[in-house]
Write a protein that holds these residues in place. Structure first.
Motif, PDB file in Angstrom:
ATOM      1  N   ARG A 149      22.858  16.574  19.916  1.00 22.48           N
ATOM      2  CA  ARG A 149      24.047  17.420  20.114  1.00 22.48           C
ATOM      3  C   ARG A 149      23.767  18.755  19.442  1.00 22.48           C
ATOM      4  O   ARG A 149      23.327  18.793  18.290  1.00 22.48           O
TER       5      ARG A 149
ATOM      6  N   GLY B 210      24.323  15.910   6.597  1.00 19.06           N
ATOM      7  CA  GLY B 210      24.875  14.806   7.382  1.00 19.06           C
ATOM      8  C   GLY B 210      25.161  15.158   8.830  1.00 19.06           C
ATOM      9  O   GLY B 210      25.743  14.363   9.555  1.00 19.06           O
TER      10      GLY B 210
ATOM     11  N   GLN C 121      21.637   6.908  15.974  1.00 22.43           N
ATOM     12  CA  GLN C 121      22.784   6.001  15.962  1.00 22.43           C
ATOM     13  C   GLN C 121      22.335   4.557  16.135  1.00 22.43           C
ATOM     14  O   GLN C 121      21.330   4.275  16.784  1.00 22.43           O
TER      15      GLN C 121
ATOM     16  N   TYR D 216      23.173  16.813  12.201  1.00 27.20           N
ATOM     17  CA  TYR D 216      21.902  17.302  12.750  1.00 27.20           C
ATOM     18  C   TYR D 216      22.011  17.438  14.266  1.00 27.20           C
ATOM     19  O   TYR D 216      22.951  16.945  14.866  1.00 27.20           O
TER      20      TYR D 216
ATOM     21  N   ALA E 210      32.084  10.205   7.768  1.00 27.55           N
ATOM     22  CA  ALA E 210      32.262   9.086   8.706  1.00 27.55           C
ATOM     23  C   ALA E 210      30.895   8.495   9.019  1.00 27.55           C
ATOM     24  O   ALA E 210      30.006   9.189   9.504  1.00 27.55           O
TER      25      ALA E 210
ATOM     26  N   GLU F  96      25.059  20.909  17.547  1.00 28.82           N
ATOM     27  CA  GLU F  96      26.116  21.225  16.584  1.00 28.82           C
ATOM     28  C   GLU F  96      25.560  22.148  15.514  1.00 28.82           C
ATOM     29  O   GLU F  96      24.358  22.346  15.412  1.00 28.82           O
TER      30      GLU F  96
ATOM     31  N   GLY G 128      26.390   6.200  12.420  1.00 33.46           N
ATOM     32  CA  GLY G 128      25.518   7.342  12.192  1.00 33.46           C
ATOM     33  C   GLY G 128      24.470   6.930  11.167  1.00 33.46           C
ATOM     34  O   GLY G 128      24.762   6.840   9.973  1.00 33.46           O
TER      35      GLY G 128
HETATM   36  P1  AMP Z   1      30.670   9.660  17.713  1.00 34.82           P
HETATM   37  O1  AMP Z   1      29.659   9.232  18.742  1.00 34.82           O
HETATM   38  O2  AMP Z   1      30.991  11.118  17.742  1.00 34.82           O
HETATM   39  O3  AMP Z   1      31.891   8.749  17.673  1.00 34.82           O
HETATM   40  O4  AMP Z   1      29.959   9.461  16.303  1.00 34.82           O
HETATM   41  C1  AMP Z   1      29.674   8.205  15.742  1.00 34.82           C
HETATM   42  C2  AMP Z   1      28.970   8.434  14.423  1.00 34.82           C
HETATM   43  O5  AMP Z   1      27.734   9.108  14.653  1.00 34.82           O
HETATM   44  C3  AMP Z   1      29.725   9.322  13.452  1.00 34.82           C
HETATM   45  O6  AMP Z   1      30.627   8.590  12.682  1.00 34.82           O
HETATM   46  C4  AMP Z   1      28.599   9.896  12.616  1.00 34.82           C
HETATM   47  O7  AMP Z   1      28.271   8.989  11.588  1.00 34.82           O
HETATM   48  C5  AMP Z   1      27.435   9.982  13.580  1.00 34.82           C
HETATM   49  N1  AMP Z   1      27.225  11.367  14.074  1.00 34.82           N
HETATM   50  C6  AMP Z   1      27.874  12.000  15.085  1.00 34.82           C
HETATM   51  N2  AMP Z   1      27.390  13.246  15.261  1.00 34.82           N
HETATM   52  C7  AMP Z   1      26.408  13.426  14.343  1.00 34.82           C
HETATM   53  C8  AMP Z   1      25.512  14.500  14.002  1.00 34.82           C
HETATM   54  N3  AMP Z   1      25.502  15.647  14.665  1.00 34.82           N
HETATM   55  N4  AMP Z   1      24.644  14.316  12.975  1.00 34.82           N
HETATM   56  C9  AMP Z   1      24.616  13.138  12.303  1.00 34.82           C
HETATM   57  N5  AMP Z   1      25.419  12.103  12.577  1.00 34.82           N
HETATM   58  C10 AMP Z   1      26.310  12.222  13.578  1.00 34.82           C
END
Ligand code: AMP
Length: 435
Positions: free
Chosen positions: A124, A131, A138, A133, A292, A126, A319
């Protein structure tokens, strides 16, 4: 200009990893391996099988499942036109691919529910920070098909909590919520939108926009000055239909039966229509604002949206980067992996014996460092120390001639004379790399 001259002028260029990506190096990778091994063990014990998925898919798959208005799809995906002019994207998450695979491989014919887990990199675009990246990892688990019995959600949550407990993750907090279904949620969203509209001019531009596009997401806001207003909004728990309320009571009861501690958090929402009922999030210590480590919930409507049969489903994504960070902050890093044995050898005859010894010891599960060129014993022992070896096996012409090999315990300096057979035997006994 000759090729040689051109080469001369070209300055060697130093490459760097792309922003938001990083190398994972030993000894840290030992922790990653440990986390993944324990996940595999625990998920297998709950009857999950591993699925391995492609890292890129048709862009449309993500656009449909995650939603065009989300940040992930509208600005964070790495997409490109493939040669045949279809747009493909690096996956930003795994759920959409798991559902595609379920449909494509006819998994609805299997005994339901089908329980799958997968792990690997997601992408992604971002803004990187601690924490967060652009390439992150995942660990994902999904339960597809079957019923929406509260025990399914509760067992899934129990599984991830058991996993975190086995790892010794600290400050674990589980938040849960129920966001209703197609029947009751729209009425609540309407009410929420009306209430939010009354205070619209006191909200920031993002929330103002979301009142119209996705009012549930306003509840996610972290802005300090919006908190008091949001706290005053109606709670979804008071607007659930009887089936959803009953299901939520069931999930809470099931969690209690399983000894899983939770906190109800009415602001924990998922903004997309295909989500229903249970949502949950797990936070951990030592992570600052990105705390999270796991997000999950039920998504009974997704499979249909992707052209599959009506299929109930629930799942979570951990994550892994954050999980590892939290373990490191708590000092849960495994000790750097030293070698078990360093072979200090000198002389041609000793070399043949050393090759044999290295093979035998490695076959017995020991970690062996075998220098490829002869070194003086003093230097070899210094190397052994630097590498954190437990033993040095000293092999010179004398040892080979007498048949008695020398084994030095590096921590104490103790030396023992042993025959080849008894030496291997004594090293094998419980001194494997994994012990
Ligand atoms: P999500 O798929 O957005 O529900 O994210 C699930 C988990 O993935 C989150 O709780 C984070 O722990 C982790 N996560 C999401 N985006 C990132 C990112 N850009 N960098 C690191 N961990 C991430």
């Amino acid at each position: 200009m000759s090729e040689g001259a051109a080469k001369k002028e070209e300055k060697p260029r130093k490459f760097q990893a792309i922003k938001g990506t990083r190398d994972l190096l030993p000894p840290e990778t030992a922790l990653w391996t440990r986390v993944e091994r324990i996940a595999q063990e625990i998920f297998t014990s709950y009857g999950f099988g591993e699925i391995r998925l492609p890292i890129f898919e048709q862009t449309d798959l993500f656009a449909r499942s995650i939603g065009l208005e989300t940040d992930v799809v509208s600005k964070e995906m790495y997409s490109f036109e493939d040669r045949d002019e279809t747009s493909v994207s690096l996956r930003p998450e795994a759920t959409a691919s798991v559902c595609r695979a379920y449909i494509e491989n006819g998994m609805q014919q299997l005994p339901q529910p089908v329980k799958l887990y997968t792990m690997g990199p997601m992408f992604r675009r971002e803004r990187p920070q601690k924490g967060r990246y652009r390439q992150f990892y995942q660990i994902d688990a999904e339960v597809l098909g079957g019923s929406d019995a509260p025990g399914i959600d509760a067992e899934l949550i129990e599984m991830v909590m058991t996993f975190f407990e086995r790892l010794g993750l600290e400050g674990v907090q589980l938040d849960i919520n129920c966001i209703g279904d197609k029947k009751c949620r729209p009425k609540y969203v309407e009410l929420l939108r009306a209430e939010l509209s009354k205070v619209k001019d006191k909200l920031g531009p993002d929330s103002q926009r979301r009142i119209e596009t996705n009012s549930l997401r306003v509840l996610d806001s972290k802005l300090e000055n919006e908190q008091r207003l949001i706290e005053g909004m109606p709670h979804i728990a008071d607007h659930l239909c009887e089936e959803c309320a009953e299901n939520y009571r069931g999930v809470k009861k099931e969690l209690e039966l399983r000894g899983v501690k939770y906190r109800e958090n009415w602001r924990l929402v998922r903004g997309l229509d295909y989500y229903s009922r249970t949502t949950f999030e797990i936070t951990a210590k030592g992570l600052g604002s990105q705390n999270a480590v796991c997000g999950g919930g039920r998504y009974d409507g997704l499979m249909e949206l992707l052209g599959g049969p009506p299929t109930r489903a629930t799942g979570f994504a951990i994550g892994e980067d954050r999980l590892i960070l939290s373990l490191q902050e708590a000092g849960k890093t495994p000790a750097a992996q030293g070698r078990d044995v360093y072979i200090a050898w000198m002389g041609e005859k000793a070399y043949a014996a050393a090759i044999r010894a290295a093979k035998d010891l490695r076959a017995a599960g020991l970690s062996v460092e075998f220098p490829p060129v002869e070194q003086k014993f003093g230097k070899a022992l210094g190397q052994a120390d630097k590498l954190g070896a437990r033993y040095a096996l000293i092999l010179g012409d004398n040892e080979v001639a007498s048949g008695e090999w020398t084994l030095k315990t590096l921590a104490t300096g103790e030396q023992a004379k042993l025959t080849e057979a008894s030496l291997l035997e004594s090293l094998r006994k419980g001194k494997t790399v994994s012990s």
